[in-house]
Design an enzyme around this catalytic site. Sequence first.
Site, mmCIF file in Angstrom:
data_model
loop_
_atom_site.group_PDB
_atom_site.id
_atom_site.type_symbol
_atom_site.label_atom_id
_atom_site.label_comp_id
_atom_site.label_asym_id
_atom_site.label_seq_id
_atom_site.Cartn_x
_atom_site.Cartn_y
_atom_site.Cartn_z
ATOM 1 N N SER A 65 5.943 -22.477 -18.245
ATOM 2 C CA SER A 65 7.391 -22.462 -18.089
ATOM 3 C C SER A 65 8.118 -23.472 -18.969
ATOM 4 O O SER A 65 8.072 -23.374 -20.179
ATOM 5 C CB SER A 65 7.704 -22.677 -16.606
ATOM 6 O OG SER A 65 9.047 -22.457 -16.363
ATOM 7 N N ASP A 280 14.715 -20.688 -19.844
ATOM 8 C CA ASP A 280 13.587 -21.599 -20.064
ATOM 9 C C ASP A 280 12.422 -20.819 -20.682
ATOM 10 O O ASP A 280 12.553 -19.636 -20.986
ATOM 11 C CB ASP A 280 13.196 -22.351 -18.779
ATOM 12 C CG ASP A 280 12.501 -21.449 -17.765
ATOM 13 O OD1 ASP A 280 12.650 -20.215 -17.875
ATOM 14 O OD2 ASP A 280 11.816 -21.975 -16.880
ATOM 15 N N ASP A 284 12.520 -17.736 -16.282
ATOM 16 C CA ASP A 284 12.814 -17.611 -14.852
ATOM 17 C C ASP A 284 13.913 -18.575 -14.408
ATOM 18 O O ASP A 284 14.222 -18.658 -13.218
ATOM 19 C CB ASP A 284 11.552 -17.751 -13.975
ATOM 20 C CG ASP A 284 10.890 -19.111 -14.082
ATOM 21 O OD1 ASP A 284 11.366 -19.958 -14.858
ATOM 22 O OD2 ASP A 284 9.878 -19.312 -13.381
ATOM 23 N N ALA A 385 19.154 -26.588 -8.375
ATOM 24 C CA ALA A 385 20.162 -27.025 -9.344
ATOM 25 C C ALA A 385 19.696 -26.756 -10.767
ATOM 26 O O ALA A 385 20.512 -26.518 -11.665
ATOM 27 C CB ALA A 385 20.447 -28.506 -9.144
ATOM 28 N N ASN A 386 18.379 -26.742 -10.985
ATOM 29 C CA ASN A 386 17.853 -26.525 -12.336
ATOM 30 C C ASN A 386 18.002 -25.080 -12.822
ATOM 31 O O ASN A 386 17.550 -24.743 -13.913
ATOM 32 C CB ASN A 386 16.385 -26.981 -12.431
ATOM 33 C CG ASN A 386 15.455 -26.186 -11.515
ATOM 34 O OD1 ASN A 386 15.754 -25.083 -11.103
ATOM 35 N ND2 ASN A 386 14.312 -26.788 -11.195
ATOM 36 N N THR A 513 4.806 -30.287 -11.437
ATOM 37 C CA THR A 513 4.526 -29.553 -12.677
ATOM 38 C C THR A 513 4.294 -30.475 -13.870
ATOM 39 O O THR A 513 3.904 -30.012 -14.936
ATOM 40 C CB THR A 513 5.693 -28.609 -13.043
ATOM 41 O OG1 THR A 513 6.869 -29.399 -13.248
ATOM 42 C CG2 THR A 513 5.951 -27.581 -11.967
HETATM 43 C C1 G16 Z 1 8.856 -24.844 -11.267
HETATM 44 C C2 G16 Z 1 9.200 -24.372 -9.879
HETATM 45 C C3 G16 Z 1 10.585 -24.809 -9.518
HETATM 46 C C4 G16 Z 1 10.689 -26.332 -9.639
HETATM 47 C C5 G16 Z 1 10.238 -26.775 -11.030
HETATM 48 C C6 G16 Z 1 10.151 -28.282 -11.151
HETATM 49 O O1 G16 Z 1 9.753 -24.279 -12.175
HETATM 50 O O2 G16 Z 1 9.088 -22.965 -9.849
HETATM 51 O O3 G16 Z 1 10.853 -24.401 -8.203
HETATM 52 O O4 G16 Z 1 11.998 -26.757 -9.432
HETATM 53 O O5 G16 Z 1 8.959 -26.256 -11.308
HETATM 54 O O6 G16 Z 1 9.232 -28.746 -10.204
HETATM 55 P P1 G16 Z 1 8.759 -30.246 -10.137
HETATM 56 O O7 G16 Z 1 9.998 -31.064 -9.972
HETATM 57 O O8 G16 Z 1 7.853 -30.315 -8.956
HETATM 58 O O9 G16 Z 1 8.103 -30.563 -11.446
HETATM 59 P P2 G16 Z 1 9.270 -23.745 -13.585
HETATM 60 O O10 G16 Z 1 10.496 -23.115 -14.173
HETATM 61 O O11 G16 Z 1 8.766 -24.921 -14.351
HETATM 62 O O12 G16 Z 1 8.196 -22.761 -13.243
#
Ligand code: G16
Length: 556
Positions: A65, A280, A284, A385-386, A513
Site C-alpha cells: 500500500s 495511495d 484503497d 482521517a487518512n 504497517t
Molecule cells: C492500512 C490500514 C489502515 C491504517 C493504515 C495505517 O492502510 O488498512 O486502516 O490506517 O494501514 O496503519 P498503521 O497506523 O497501523 O500503520 P494501508 O492503506 O497502508 O493498507
Amino acid sequence: MDSSKISAALSAHLHTNGTVFQYGTAGFRMDATLLDPVMFSVGLLAVLRSKSHKGKTIGVMVTASHNPEKDNGVKLVEPLGEMLVQSWESYATKLANATTSADAILAVLDSIVKAESIDLSQPAHIVVARDTRPSGQALVASLIDGVQALGGHIKDYGLFTTPQLHYVVRCINTAGTASAYGEPTEEAYYEKLANAFKKITDGYPRLSPLLIDGANGIGAPAMEKLGKYLGDSFSYQLVNKDIDSRGKLNFDSGADFVKIKQTKPLGMDLAPGQRACSLDGDADRIVFYFIEQDNTFRLLDGDKIATLAADFIMDLASSAEILVQRDDGSRTPLQVGLVQTAYANGSSTAYVKDTLKVPVVFTPTGVKHLHHAAEAFDVGVYFEANGHGTVLFSPAAIHAFKSSTGSTPAAAKSIEALRCLTDLINQAVGDALSDMLLVEAVLTYQQKSFSKWNSDYTDLPSRQEKVKVANRGDFVPIKADTELSHPLGLQGKINEEVAKFSKGRCFVRPSGTEDIVRVYAEAATRDETDRLCYTVCGIVFDGYGGVGARPATFLC
Ligand code: G16
C-alpha cells in the site's frame, strides 16, 4: 493433509534469518526480501480458511500500500470481501513463524485444523492479485506453492488495485444469490462504477477537471481504464502514472504523503482554485485538496469525505421519506451512523455530533475495526482521517431503497440517487476510485466547490509524526488507541503535556504497517499543536528507546 508434500514444498521457502513475523494492521508488511516464507505460509492458511468456509473463495492481496517500494506485504480477504476475521490473525502469525521446519509447520497446521474443526475433505478456492511492486510476481509464486502444497485451487488475477481484489472475491461468493454483487471481472468493476456515476450525475453541469495523483502505482492504470468507461461524464487529468520506473511508487506522492506533509505531491502543478486528489499505492485510500488564492494548502481528508457523504445520504433519505422495515414489523426512518478513529480531527467529531446530529462510534485504527462497527447502522459511514473508508448499506436499507417509489418527483429522484449510491460505493472495502466518484457525484449533484465543502467546519490544527524506537511492541495502546497502558509512566507524561494546551489532544501508538510509533497531536493553534507534538516525540525518543539520530525537526 499430505505431510510429505508440504515438507517438500516448504524446503524451497524455509525461514532461516530469525525475523519475527506479525500479522499487523493490514496483514504482513516488511522489506520484500524477507517475505518469501510468509507468502508460503499464507498460501497454506488461505486453503484452510477456504475449507473452513466450505470451499468459498478466499482472496489474497499482495501489496504494501502506502509503504515504500522496497517493502511488500500480504493480506487475506474473507468471502464477502472483508478483511480476515481477527481470530485467524494469530494463526497467520503462528504459521508464518513456523516456517523454520517441516515439523513446526505441520504442528501448527494440525492445531488450526483441530481448533477450528476444519473438514479437510472440503475444496479450497483462492484468488490472488498484486500491486505494481517489482517484488510482487515472485511473492505470488511463493504463495501459489503454499496453496498447492495443501491441494487448493488458485486463480491469479495479476495486477489489481486492492479494492478490485476485494470486489471480485465478493462477486464470486455471492454469484447466484439474492445479494449477487456483479461479474467477477475488472471490466465489470469499471462498468458498475461508471454506470452508477453517470446515472446520478445525469443532467447536472460538469465540474472543472479533477487533477489525480496516481502515486505512480496501480491506481494510475486503473484510473485510465475507468476513464474510458466514464467517457465525457467525468473530466480529469492524471499525473504520477509512471509504474515502470523503479523508485517512484509513493515517492513524495500519494494519499499518505499529502495527508501527513499537508502539501501537494511531487509531479503536480496545482494552481489556486484547481481541484486535486491523491490515491495511495494500491488505490484503497484517497484525499482531496486545493490551494487558496493566498497559496494556503487545504486538505479535504477522510473526515471531510465522511461528513460530505453522511450529510448527502441523510438529505436524500429525508427528501425520499425512506422508512426501513424493522424485525418487529414497524417502519422507522433510516439510521445513519459514523465511525471514526482517534486520528479524526476533533472539529469533525463535533460537527458530526452537533450539526449533523449523527451518532459517532470510535474504534482502534485499522479498517477491519471500522468496517464491523459500521455494520450496526442502516447506513454506516466509516472513514479514517487518512482517507481509507467507505459507506455500508444494510440489507434492510437496500430493500427500502429498492421498494420505495416516492410520493413526489423530487422523492423519486432522491430514491434513484440512493439506489445509484449502493452501486457506486464499494461495499467490500474502502476504495479510492469508488470514493473519488462518490465525492464527485455529491459535489456535482449539489454543484458545490471544494472551498464550500471545506467550509462545512474548520479543522483544528493537527500534526502527525513518526518516531523510530528499538521495539514498538513495548507500546501497548488501549481505549481505541487514545492512551497507552505501556510503557508504564509514559501516558502520565503525555497527559501532563496535553494539559498545558487549550483544546490539546495527543496520543502515541505503534504502527501496524511500519516499524515506528506514531505521535498525533492537535491543539487550538498551529504553534501549540507543533509544540505539543514535538515535545511528546522528544519524550518518546529520549525515554523510551528512540533509535538512530534524534530527528532534526524536534524543537525541544
Ligand atoms: C492500512 C490500514 C489502515 C491504517 C493504515 C495505517 O492502510 O488498512 O486502516 O490506517 O494501514 O496503519 P498503521 O497506523 O497501523 O500503520 P494501508 O492503506 O497502508 O493498507
